[in-house]
Design a protein around this motif. Structure first.
Motif, PDB file in Angstrom:
ATOM      1  N   ASP A  24       0.858  -1.104   0.027  1.00 55.66           N
ATOM      2  CA  ASP A  24      -0.139   0.033  -0.069  1.00 55.66           C
ATOM      3  C   ASP A  24       0.799   1.048   0.040  1.00 55.66           C
ATOM      4  O   ASP A  24       0.501   2.123  -0.736  1.00 55.66           O
ATOM      5  N   VAL A  33      -2.433   4.694  -5.746  1.00 53.87           N
ATOM      6  CA  VAL A  33      -3.483   3.697  -5.650  1.00 53.87           C
ATOM      7  C   VAL A  33      -3.207   2.488  -4.389  1.00 53.87           C
ATOM      8  O   VAL A  33      -2.007   2.358  -4.173  1.00 53.87           O
ATOM      9  N   THR A  34      -4.052   1.846  -3.804  1.00 53.72           N
ATOM     10  CA  THR A  34      -4.064   0.842  -2.918  1.00 53.72           C
ATOM     11  C   THR A  34      -3.690  -0.452  -3.611  1.00 53.72           C
ATOM     12  O   THR A  34      -4.064  -0.364  -4.720  1.00 53.72           O
ATOM     13  N   GLN A  37      -6.885  -1.504  -5.108  1.00 50.15           N
ATOM     14  CA  GLN A  37      -7.181  -0.763  -6.178  1.00 50.15           C
ATOM     15  C   GLN A  37      -6.259  -1.285  -7.691  1.00 50.15           C
ATOM     16  O   GLN A  37      -6.773  -1.453  -8.567  1.00 50.15           O
ATOM     17  N   ALA A  40      -7.746  -4.259  -9.036  1.00 47.50           N
ATOM     18  CA  ALA A  40      -8.873  -3.966 -10.015  1.00 47.50           C
ATOM     19  C   ALA A  40      -8.209  -3.417 -11.368  1.00 47.50           C
ATOM     20  O   ALA A  40      -8.599  -3.766 -12.486  1.00 47.50           O
ATOM     21  N   MET A  69     -15.077   1.185  -4.642  1.00 50.38           N
ATOM     22  CA  MET A  69     -13.783   1.252  -5.417  1.00 50.38           C
ATOM     23  C   MET A  69     -13.773   1.640  -6.672  1.00 50.38           C
ATOM     24  O   MET A  69     -12.859   2.505  -7.027  1.00 50.38           O
ATOM     25  N   ALA A  70     -14.963   1.518  -7.440  1.00 51.87           N
ATOM     26  CA  ALA A  70     -14.892   2.069  -9.102  1.00 51.87           C
ATOM     27  C   ALA A  70     -15.048   3.439  -8.916  1.00 51.87           C
ATOM     28  O   ALA A  70     -14.498   4.230  -9.516  1.00 51.87           O
ATOM     29  N   ARG A  72     -14.136   5.382  -6.738  1.00 52.73           N
ATOM     30  CA  ARG A  72     -12.836   6.134  -5.969  1.00 52.73           C
ATOM     31  C   ARG A  72     -11.808   6.275  -7.275  1.00 52.73           C
ATOM     32  O   ARG A  72     -11.196   7.169  -7.860  1.00 52.73           O
ATOM     33  N   LEU A  73     -11.797   4.947  -7.884  1.00 46.41           N
ATOM     34  CA  LEU A  73     -10.895   4.822  -9.244  1.00 46.41           C
ATOM     35  C   LEU A  73     -11.262   5.934 -10.243  1.00 46.41           C
ATOM     36  O   LEU A  73     -10.602   6.693 -10.896  1.00 46.41           O
ATOM     37  N   LYS A  76     -10.266   9.180  -9.412  1.00 45.78           N
ATOM     38  CA  LYS A  76      -8.808   9.554  -9.523  1.00 45.78           C
ATOM     39  C   LYS A  76      -8.423   9.356 -11.121  1.00 45.78           C
ATOM     40  O   LYS A  76      -7.387   9.740 -11.538  1.00 45.78           O
ATOM     41  N   GLY A  99      -4.913   5.068 -16.156  1.00 48.20           N
ATOM     42  CA  GLY A  99      -5.358   3.789 -15.346  1.00 48.20           C
ATOM     43  C   GLY A  99      -4.292   2.917 -15.818  1.00 48.20           C
ATOM     44  O   GLY A  99      -3.986   2.110 -15.057  1.00 48.20           O
TER      45      GLY A  99
END
Length: 143
Positions: A24, A33-34, A37, A40, A69-70, A72-73, A76, A99
């Motif tokens: 992380d 990202v974590t 994430q 994903a 999660m989606a 948050r992504l 970003k 991404g």
């Protein structure tokens, strides 16, 4: 010589916690990202444009967790969610260029960490450890 510790559940949990804390930190620092994430992003690098439900199943996360999660992504700028043209209720998920770059960066860092884990072990030890972990996963898959 210190006797070995056979508290396998405790040791696996400790190893997982330390590994994910490390990853992380590195992934947030390098790609924003974590570890979850990044998972994903990795999935989408293999199946870009999949249904959100497929991403949820592939990551073994429930629908509400993958939806958060989606979101948050997407905030970003790493993914885009679009309605499925065939089913207005379904959502497809696509990587953005940012991404894909973040996913590529994460992949390099995860591979480096995997290499670091294997340092100082013989190939036969790594093979045995991998077999043990795979057996544990298989043994408890249907729970």
């Amino acid at each position: 010589m210190k006797p070995y510790d056979d508290r396998l559940i405790f040791l696996i949990a400790q190893a997982r916690q330390r590994l994910f804390t490390h990853l992380d930190r590195v992934l947030i620092e390098q790609a924003g990202v974590t570890t979850a994430q990044a998972g994903a992003l990795f999935y989408l690098m293999q199946d870009d444009g999949c249904l959100l439900l497929e991403l949820s199943r592939g990551m073994r996360l429930d629908k509400s967790a993958i939806t958060r999660m989606a979101a948050r992504l997407e905030r970003k700028g790493l993914i885009e969610r679009r309605p499925c043209p065939r089913d207005g209720r379904a959502v497809r998920v696509f990587l953005t260029a940012a991404g894909r770059r973040a996913g590529d960066t994460c992949l390099v860092k995860v591979k480096a960490t995997n290499t670091a884990i294997k340092e100082d072990f013989w190939p036969s030890e790594i093979e045995s450890f991998s077999r043990i972990l795979q057996t544990i996963i298989q043994r408890f898959t249907n729970d």
